[in-house]
Write an enzyme that holds these catalytic residues in place. Structure first.
Site: not given
Ligand code: UD1
Length: 320
Positions: A115, A139, A143
């Protein structure tokens, strides 16, 4: 080749199985079905319902296999901070069980779902594999620990590996071969889709004061079909006797949370309810990666990861 795909009934795993079957490989899926979906199983692949914490089930499953692709893991970043024991057991102990069972059964090729989270909060604008690894959530730590074990199992047990560091996995197979939806998703695009289908009332955007052009976080979104093709290439790389690798899988460019929302609104033809919420702990402002190494080593090129295709293929599945 006969390949055991652990976690093959999950979202990424089922796309990997589909890609392997298309290339003529023989596949056995091993999945405990905790988050895997029966509709993600393909009749052309064998299926064993089993858990990586069950050593005898793993031993049995590994008989007559040539390689393992291991995708089974807990993956919710927030939960990993609240319940590290669960992540230590599943992601570390479970994976060590897999490696030990491989060593015992003379299986020497391993492809691992790693990841972007291994990098933590990098201070470069585009991450390559030479960047320091420094996870900021448990997490990501699990990894990275496995990647360190892999170096040793390569040296001591002759298990060659490709560790694939996924950035943000999104999209669905364009032909509709995979239909299973993740239950209670936490990742951005499935959450947006659940708002679009009325399963959730609104999208909470976690933070709009990041140092990015629109204030929301930027991520490198990679289509799951592109991820799947990298697994097939990784298996072929190992089968031809080439050396172990740790590789980013990404596109080299990013989209903000607001861009993802607005692109979805454009494609589905209506606005979606959303509100700005506080930052989510542990979210880096920008994560974008260079995948030139995967191109050089595997000949991999992402071909399905343009934003339009990502959202259209996801919406097609959610609409049903
Ligand atoms: C995270 C991990 C990634 C992992 C993935 C698996 C980190 C930095 N990244 O990705 O390695 O493979 O989870 O689940 O640890 N967001 C919102 N609202 C929501 C959901 C998300 O605003 O309801 C935003 C988050 O704050 C983020 C972006 O969307 O900025 C992407 O979030 P998400 O899809 O959860 O993935 P990551 O956190 O980037």
């Amino acid at each position: 080749m006969r390949i055991l795909v652990i976690g093959g009934a999950g979202y990424i795993g089922s796309h990997v199985v589909h890609a392997l079957l298309n290339k003529g490989h023989s596949v056995c899926v091993f999945d405990n079905m905790s988050t895997g979906r029966t509709e993600n199983l393909f009749p052309q692949a064998d299926f064993i319902q089993g858990d990586i914490l069950d050593k005898s089930a793993l031993n049995q499953a590994l008989k007559n296999c040539d390689a393992v692709i291991h995708l089974a893991a807990k993956k919710a970043v927030g939960e990993s901070m609240a319940n590290p024991e669960k992540y230590a057991e599943n992601n570390i102990t479970g994976t060590l069980n897999v490696l030990n069972a491989m060593a015992a059964n003379d299986v020497h090729h391993f492809v691992f779902s790693s990841s972007a989270a291994v990098y933590g909060m990098p201070d470069v604008s585009v991450i390559d594999e030479s960047c320091p690894v420094n996870p900021i959530n448990f997490y990501g730590f699990t990894k990275l620990e496995i990647e360190r074990f892999l170096d040793w199992y390569d040296r001591l047990k002759g298990i060659s590996f490709v560790s694939l560091r996924y950035f943000n996995a999104v999209g669905y197979d364009a032909s509709g071969a995979v239909r299973g939806l993740e239950q209670n998703p936490q990742n951005l695009l499935p959450v947006i889709m659940e708002v679009a289908t009325g399963v959730r009332p609104e999208l909470s955007i976690f933070g709009n004061d990041y140092p990015t052009p629109d204030g929301t976080c930027i991520r490198d979104y990679i289509h799951v079909t592109d991820l799947a093709s990298a697994h097939v290439l990784a298996i072929e790389h190992l089968a031809s006797g080439k050396e172990s690798q740790k590789l980013n899988l990404a596109t080299g460019s990013g989209h903000s949370v607001l861009e993802m929302l607005q692109a979805t609104e454009r494609i589905i033809g209506r606005t979606l309810p959303h509100r700005f919420a506080p930052r989510r702990p542990g979210d880096p402002a920008i994560l974008i990666a260079n995948a030139d190494k995967a191109t050089a080593v595997l000949g991999w090129h992402p071909q399905h990861s343009d934003l339009e295709n990502i959202i259209k293929t996801t919406w097609a599945v959610y609409q049903k």
